[in-house]
Design an enzyme around this catalytic site. Structure first.
Site, PDB file in Angstrom:
ATOM      1  N   THR A 260       0.849  -1.195   0.000  1.00 57.24           N
ATOM      2  CA  THR A 260       0.000   0.000   0.000  1.00 57.24           C
ATOM      3  C   THR A 260       0.877   1.235   0.000  1.00 57.24           C
ATOM      4  O   THR A 260       2.002   1.203   0.514  1.00 57.24           O
ATOM      5  CB  THR A 260      -0.890   0.078   1.266  1.00 57.24           C
ATOM      6  N   ILE A 261       0.363   2.320  -0.561  1.00 59.52           N
ATOM      7  CA  ILE A 261       0.984   3.618  -0.305  1.00 59.52           C
ATOM      8  C   ILE A 261       0.434   4.044   1.051  1.00 59.52           C
ATOM      9  O   ILE A 261      -0.769   3.951   1.302  1.00 59.52           O
ATOM     10  CB  ILE A 261       0.668   4.651  -1.417  1.00 59.52           C
ATOM     11  N   SER A 262       1.303   4.460   1.947  1.00 65.90           N
ATOM     12  CA  SER A 262       0.860   4.813   3.298  1.00 65.90           C
ATOM     13  C   SER A 262      -0.062   6.025   3.268  1.00 65.90           C
ATOM     14  O   SER A 262      -0.057   6.803   2.315  1.00 65.90           O
ATOM     15  CB  SER A 262       2.077   5.143   4.182  1.00 65.90           C
TER      16      SER A 262
ATOM     17  N   ASP B  54      13.322  -1.726  -2.241  1.00 67.43           N
ATOM     18  CA  ASP B  54      12.159  -2.612  -2.108  1.00 67.43           C
ATOM     19  C   ASP B  54      12.561  -4.005  -2.578  1.00 67.43           C
ATOM     20  O   ASP B  54      13.497  -4.163  -3.366  1.00 67.43           O
ATOM     21  CB  ASP B  54      10.962  -2.100  -2.922  1.00 67.43           C
TER      22      ASP B  54
ATOM     23  N   THR C 192       8.827  -8.404   5.329  1.00 67.24           N
ATOM     24  CA  THR C 192       8.741  -9.859   5.275  1.00 67.24           C
ATOM     25  C   THR C 192       9.535 -10.410   4.093  1.00 67.24           C
ATOM     26  O   THR C 192      10.328  -9.701   3.479  1.00 67.24           O
ATOM     27  CB  THR C 192       7.233 -10.251   5.186  1.00 67.24           C
TER      28      THR C 192
ATOM     29  N   ASP D  24      16.583  -6.993   0.065  1.00 63.26           N
ATOM     30  CA  ASP D  24      15.865  -7.270   1.313  1.00 63.26           C
ATOM     31  C   ASP D  24      16.187  -6.157   2.318  1.00 63.26           C
ATOM     32  O   ASP D  24      17.322  -6.047   2.796  1.00 63.26           O
ATOM     33  CB  ASP D  24      16.301  -8.631   1.868  1.00 63.26           C
ATOM     34  N   GLY D  25      15.161  -5.363   2.611  1.00 58.01           N
ATOM     35  CA  GLY D  25      15.339  -4.202   3.488  1.00 58.01           C
ATOM     36  C   GLY D  25      15.813  -4.555   4.884  1.00 58.01           C
ATOM     37  O   GLY D  25      16.334  -3.702   5.593  1.00 58.01           O
TER      38      GLY D  25
ATOM     39  N   SER E 144       5.507   2.885  -3.593  1.00 53.15           N
ATOM     40  CA  SER E 144       5.133   3.795  -4.688  1.00 53.15           C
ATOM     41  C   SER E 144       6.244   4.770  -5.063  1.00 53.15           C
ATOM     42  O   SER E 144       6.197   5.368  -6.135  1.00 53.15           O
ATOM     43  CB  SER E 144       3.915   4.617  -4.262  1.00 53.15           C
TER      44      SER E 144
ATOM     45  N   GLN F 149       4.869 -12.151   0.915  1.00 54.88           N
ATOM     46  CA  GLN F 149       4.081 -10.956   0.569  1.00 54.88           C
ATOM     47  C   GLN F 149       3.226 -11.202  -0.674  1.00 54.88           C
ATOM     48  O   GLN F 149       2.047 -10.865  -0.710  1.00 54.88           O
ATOM     49  CB  GLN F 149       5.017  -9.766   0.347  1.00 54.88           C
TER      50      GLN F 149
HETATM   51  N1  SAH Z   1       6.556   3.896   1.816  1.00 50.39           N
HETATM   52  C1  SAH Z   1       5.773   3.115   0.892  1.00 50.39           C
HETATM   53  C2  SAH Z   1       5.151   1.989   1.666  1.00 50.39           C
HETATM   54  C3  SAH Z   1       4.815   0.831   0.818  1.00 50.39           C
HETATM   55  S1  SAH Z   1       4.057  -0.526   1.714  1.00 50.39           S
HETATM   56  C4  SAH Z   1       4.704   3.992   0.264  1.00 50.39           C
HETATM   57  O1  SAH Z   1       4.110   4.789   0.984  1.00 50.39           O
HETATM   58  O2  SAH Z   1       4.431   3.871  -0.940  1.00 50.39           O
HETATM   59  C5  SAH Z   1       5.469  -1.360   2.356  1.00 50.39           C
HETATM   60  C6  SAH Z   1       6.522  -1.708   1.363  1.00 50.39           C
HETATM   61  O3  SAH Z   1       7.510  -2.484   2.021  1.00 50.39           O
HETATM   62  C7  SAH Z   1       6.043  -2.538   0.169  1.00 50.39           C
HETATM   63  O4  SAH Z   1       6.414  -1.873  -1.003  1.00 50.39           O
HETATM   64  C8  SAH Z   1       6.772  -3.859   0.326  1.00 50.39           C
HETATM   65  O5  SAH Z   1       7.097  -4.464  -0.920  1.00 50.39           O
HETATM   66  C9  SAH Z   1       8.005  -3.438   1.105  1.00 50.39           C
HETATM   67  N2  SAH Z   1       8.674  -4.514   1.842  1.00 50.39           N
HETATM   68  C10 SAH Z   1       8.131  -5.444   2.658  1.00 50.39           C
HETATM   69  N3  SAH Z   1       9.080  -6.287   3.125  1.00 50.39           N
HETATM   70  C11 SAH Z   1      10.259  -5.881   2.592  1.00 50.39           C
HETATM   71  C12 SAH Z   1      11.598  -6.348   2.680  1.00 50.39           C
HETATM   72  N4  SAH Z   1      11.944  -7.435   3.413  1.00 50.39           N
HETATM   73  N5  SAH Z   1      12.553  -5.683   2.009  1.00 50.39           N
HETATM   74  C13 SAH Z   1      12.240  -4.604   1.235  1.00 50.39           C
HETATM   75  N6  SAH Z   1      10.994  -4.124   1.102  1.00 50.39           N
HETATM   76  C14 SAH Z   1      10.001  -4.750   1.773  1.00 50.39           C
END
Ligand code: SAH
Length: 259
Positions: free
Chosen positions: A93-95, A145, A250, A177-178, A124, A255
């Site tokens: 989601t976009i927050s 991402d 995750t 991977d974040g 996004s 996801q």
């Molecule tokens: N800040 C973004 C939020 C998107 S929702 C916005 O407002 O548009 C959360 C995001 O985290 C998603 O895009 C999802 O793909 C990403 N995400 C989830 N787990 C992740 C991981 N392990 N590593 C990188 N990105 C991750």
């Protein structure tokens, strides 16, 4: 509940401004979204940002300027100027705008001109562009991402809204991977995390400058935004700011399956 759990919103705001939302909690996400929209929504980007400021979500003029210079309408297809999160595909989601405003305000001491930022879970690309606006032409933001299609979506959106940010490499989007951060560009003055971690990833703390700050949602069912500060001697402190509901930080496959 799935929709609601992926909503990226502040629980405090919901509790404070609309008890009727709580009545519907977990049973009717659409009702919830429309009630949130009532609060700060507008029919323009500028109107939305002004409403958020008037509501006391943020005070900083730098945050106002940044949010007004990035058009949320270029990052989400429907109702972009509602104060609610929206689906952008691939389980993301976009927050909600109020969460973006909270994040920018909280991180603003570490978003001075020339600073370097990591945006984990860039989705996004909207917040990545706002962060870049705050650190100015000498600064740099890495948007990270783990879903390739979302990295491409973020690139396309920023190219459509503010192409100079990509062309000048003030914004760079990368796949990874974040939870491991992005050591190639570390250390960072601040790190924003847009998805809820089960626990604070140590790699992110290690990749933070002294001083530096992380804004991160942590938890499973009960999630809180934590402000993680590293002082100039390297001491790390944690402060819980507010209850929230974010999509999880995750595995990519989990996801995409919607686990
Ligand atoms: N800040 C973004 C939020 C998107 S929702 C916005 O407002 O548009 C959360 C995001 O985290 C998603 O895009 C999802 O793909 C990403 N995400 C989830 N787990 C992740 C991981 N392990 N590593 C990188 N990105 C991750």
């Amino acid at each position: 509940m799935r929709l609601l759990a992926g909503s990226n919103v502040s629980l405090e705001l919901i509790k404070h401004f609309s008890f009727s939302i709580i009545d519907n909690f977990g049973t009717n996400a659409r009702t919830y979204s429309s009630r949130m929209a009532w609060f700060c929504s507008a029919n323009s980007n500028s109107g939305l940002v002004s409403n958020l400021k008037r509501a006391g979500i943020f005070q900083s003029e730098r945050v106002e300027q940044a949010m007004k210079s990035v058009d949320r309408g270029k990052y989400v297809k429907y109702d972009p100027y509602r104060d609610s999160p929206q689906q952008i595909g691939y389980g993301a989601t976009i927050s909600a705008p109020h969460m973006h405003a909270h994040a920018l305000e909280n991180l603003s001491p570490f978003l001075r001109p020339g600073m370097k930022v990591l945006d984990v879970g860039c989705g996004s690309g909207y917040l990545t562009a706002c962060l870049a606006e705050m650190v100015g032409p000498e600064g740099k933001v890495i948007g990270l991402d783990h879903i390739p299609q979302l990295v491409n979506l973020a690139k396309d959106n920023v190219m459509n809204d503010r192409p100079e940010l990509l062309e000048s490499q003030r914004v760079v989007f990368v796949l990874g991977d974040g939870r491991k951060g992005y050591p190639e560009e570390a250390p960072y003055d601040c790190i924003h995390v847009g998805a809820a971690a089960e626990k604070l990833p140590q790699d992110l703390v290690d990749q933070l400058k002294s001083p530096g700050r992380i804004f991160i949602p942590v938890g499973n069912h009960n999630q809180y935004i934590y402000q993680i500060d590293k002082d100039s001697d390297g001491n790390v402190t944690k402060k819980s700011l507010m209850g929230v509901m974010y999509v999880p930080l995750t595995d990519a496959q989990k996801q995409l399956r919607g686990d």
